[in-house]
Design a protein around this motif. Structure first.
Motif, mmCIF file in Angstrom:
data_model
loop_
_atom_site.group_PDB
_atom_site.id
_atom_site.type_symbol
_atom_site.label_atom_id
_atom_site.label_comp_id
_atom_site.label_asym_id
_atom_site.label_seq_id
_atom_site.Cartn_x
_atom_site.Cartn_y
_atom_site.Cartn_z
ATOM 1 N N TYR A 88 0.848 -1.190 0.000
ATOM 2 C CA TYR A 88 0.000 0.000 0.000
ATOM 3 C C TYR A 88 0.880 1.235 0.000
ATOM 4 N N PRO A 89 0.598 2.250 -0.750
ATOM 5 C CA PRO A 89 -0.578 2.552 -1.561
ATOM 6 C C PRO A 89 -0.483 2.097 -3.010
ATOM 7 N N HIS A 90 0.571 1.387 -3.372
ATOM 8 C CA HIS A 90 0.676 0.916 -4.758
ATOM 9 C C HIS A 90 -0.248 -0.270 -5.018
ATOM 10 N N SER A 91 -0.642 -0.958 -3.979
ATOM 11 C CA SER A 91 -1.626 -2.039 -4.061
ATOM 12 C C SER A 91 -2.853 -1.595 -3.276
ATOM 13 N N PRO A 92 -4.055 -1.873 -3.779
ATOM 14 C CA PRO A 92 -5.265 -1.443 -3.074
ATOM 15 C C PRO A 92 -5.506 -2.256 -1.810
ATOM 16 N N PRO A 93 -6.245 -1.687 -0.871
ATOM 17 C CA PRO A 93 -6.632 -2.468 0.306
ATOM 18 C C PRO A 93 -7.553 -3.610 -0.112
ATOM 19 N N LYS A 94 -7.562 -4.656 0.696
ATOM 20 C CA LYS A 94 -8.467 -5.786 0.483
ATOM 21 C C LYS A 94 -9.693 -5.541 1.365
ATOM 22 N N VAL A 95 -10.866 -5.610 0.768
ATOM 23 C CA VAL A 95 -12.104 -5.327 1.492
ATOM 24 C C VAL A 95 -12.993 -6.557 1.447
ATOM 25 N N HIS A 96 -13.510 -6.925 2.603
ATOM 26 C CA HIS A 96 -14.426 -8.061 2.716
ATOM 27 C C HIS A 96 -15.671 -7.595 3.462
ATOM 28 N N CYS A 97 -16.841 -7.916 2.917
ATOM 29 C CA CYS A 97 -18.097 -7.599 3.601
ATOM 30 C C CYS A 97 -18.411 -8.753 4.546
ATOM 31 N N ASP A 98 -18.429 -8.474 5.835
ATOM 32 C CA ASP A 98 -18.672 -9.491 6.850
ATOM 33 C C ASP A 98 -20.163 -9.751 7.058
ATOM 34 N N THR A 99 -21.007 -8.912 6.467
ATOM 35 C CA THR A 99 -22.452 -9.037 6.575
ATOM 36 C C THR A 99 -22.989 -9.668 5.297
ATOM 37 N N LYS A 100 -23.740 -10.758 5.428
ATOM 38 C CA LYS A 100 -24.355 -11.365 4.236
ATOM 39 C C LYS A 100 -25.506 -10.458 3.820
ATOM 40 N N VAL A 101 -25.392 -9.921 2.611
ATOM 41 C CA VAL A 101 -26.355 -8.937 2.141
ATOM 42 C C VAL A 101 -26.772 -9.242 0.702
ATOM 43 N N PHE A 102 -28.037 -8.993 0.390
ATOM 44 C CA PHE A 102 -28.578 -9.155 -0.963
ATOM 45 C C PHE A 102 -28.239 -7.888 -1.739
ATOM 46 N N HIS A 103 -27.117 -7.938 -2.456
ATOM 47 C CA HIS A 103 -26.609 -6.744 -3.136
ATOM 48 C C HIS A 103 -25.952 -7.170 -4.448
ATOM 49 N N PRO A 104 -26.195 -6.450 -5.538
ATOM 50 C CA PRO A 104 -25.607 -6.858 -6.818
ATOM 51 C C PRO A 104 -24.077 -6.796 -6.849
ATOM 52 N N ASN A 105 -23.484 -5.944 -6.021
ATOM 53 C CA ASN A 105 -22.034 -5.761 -6.071
ATOM 54 C C ASN A 105 -21.284 -6.438 -4.935
ATOM 55 N N ILE A 106 -21.987 -7.265 -4.157
ATOM 56 C CA ILE A 106 -21.376 -8.023 -3.063
ATOM 57 C C ILE A 106 -21.908 -9.448 -3.160
ATOM 58 N N ASP A 107 -20.998 -10.414 -3.311
ATOM 59 C CA ASP A 107 -21.471 -11.792 -3.435
ATOM 60 C C ASP A 107 -21.731 -12.396 -2.051
ATOM 61 N N LEU A 108 -22.238 -13.608 -2.055
ATOM 62 C CA LEU A 108 -22.632 -14.252 -0.803
ATOM 63 C C LEU A 108 -21.442 -14.621 0.077
ATOM 64 N N GLU A 109 -20.235 -14.619 -0.474
ATOM 65 C CA GLU A 109 -19.021 -14.887 0.313
ATOM 66 C C GLU A 109 -18.402 -13.600 0.857
ATOM 67 N N GLY A 110 -18.959 -12.442 0.504
ATOM 68 C CA GLY A 110 -18.467 -11.169 1.022
ATOM 69 C C GLY A 110 -17.482 -10.441 0.127
ATOM 70 N N HIS A 111 -17.234 -10.960 -1.081
ATOM 71 C CA HIS A 111 -16.368 -10.250 -2.022
ATOM 72 C C HIS A 111 -17.082 -8.999 -2.509
ATOM 73 N N VAL A 112 -16.344 -7.918 -2.664
ATOM 74 C CA VAL A 112 -16.918 -6.628 -3.031
ATOM 75 C C VAL A 112 -16.434 -6.231 -4.419
ATOM 76 N N CYS A 113 -17.366 -5.843 -5.276
ATOM 77 C CA CYS A 113 -17.036 -5.370 -6.613
ATOM 78 C C CYS A 113 -17.117 -3.843 -6.609
ATOM 79 N N LEU A 114 -15.960 -3.226 -6.496
ATOM 80 C CA LEU A 114 -15.848 -1.773 -6.505
ATOM 81 C C LEU A 114 -14.642 -1.447 -7.372
#
Length: 184
Positions: A88-114
């Motif tokens: 960091y900052p040449h590599s982006p932070p790794k982000v994980h959603c710990d909340t299971k949410v019905f969202h088009p940009n977050i899968d059921l395993e918590g991966h985030v598409c941003l």
């Protein structure tokens, strides 16, 4: 806020006293210094809170709580883990959603598409940009770049059905045979 540099100096001084004046020099890596600066400079809105699960001295592992102030996911509260890599900052932070949410940009395993966490990452971006990007995903979900295709299709159809599915998921109900975390 606290200062990682000051904590390091304090440890060096206490180590010097115990070792007869010869303290081991412990230097912070560039990524740690940049993370410290980013965290110190964050202007945190009331809809977010940041904590350090491993203690304030570990600024490379963060916990973010996000409550969108409006939109389809209001009044839910969503938890994220942010891990800052050594590059960091040449590599982006790794982000994980710990909340299971019905969202088009977050899968059921918590991966985030941003996009700024992938191809659009630039070293000039900060942790604050990542946090606001996550908030934007909850204010304006993007069906054109999905990780959860079922949620993306529901968003594309839109209307009362989409809103009902989101509300059901926020209450901890089942959508498409999947039980979601209760966040309201």
């Amino acid at each position: 806020m606290f200062s990682l540099k000051q904590q390091s100096k304090d440890k060096d001084k206490s180590g010097a006293a115990a070792a007869g004046g010869a303290a081991p020099a412990r230097r912070l890596r560039a990524g740690q210094l940049r993370a410290q600066k980013d965290i110190t400079d964050i202007d945190m809105p009331p809809s977010m809170s940041l904590s350090f699960p491993n203690g304030a001295s570990d600024m490379m592992h963060l916990a973010l709580s996000l409550s969108p102030p409006e939109g389809p996911y209001y009044p839910g509260t969503f938890k994220f883990t942010i891990t800052i890599p050594d590059g960091y900052p040449h590599s982006p932070p790794k982000v994980h959603c710990d909340t299971k949410v019905f969202h088009p940009n977050i899968d059921l395993e918590g991966h985030v598409c941003l996009n700024i966490l992938r191809q659009d990452w630039k070293p000039v971006l900060t942790l604050s940009a990542v946090m606001y990007g996550l908030q934007l995903l909850f204010l304006e979900p993007n069906a054109d770049d999905p990780l959860n295709s079922e949620a993306a299709e529901a968003l594309k159809v839109g209307g009362a059905s989409w809103e009902r599915q989101v509300r059901t998921s926020l209450r901890g109900g089942y959508v498409g045979g999947v039980r979601f975390d209760k966040v309201v």
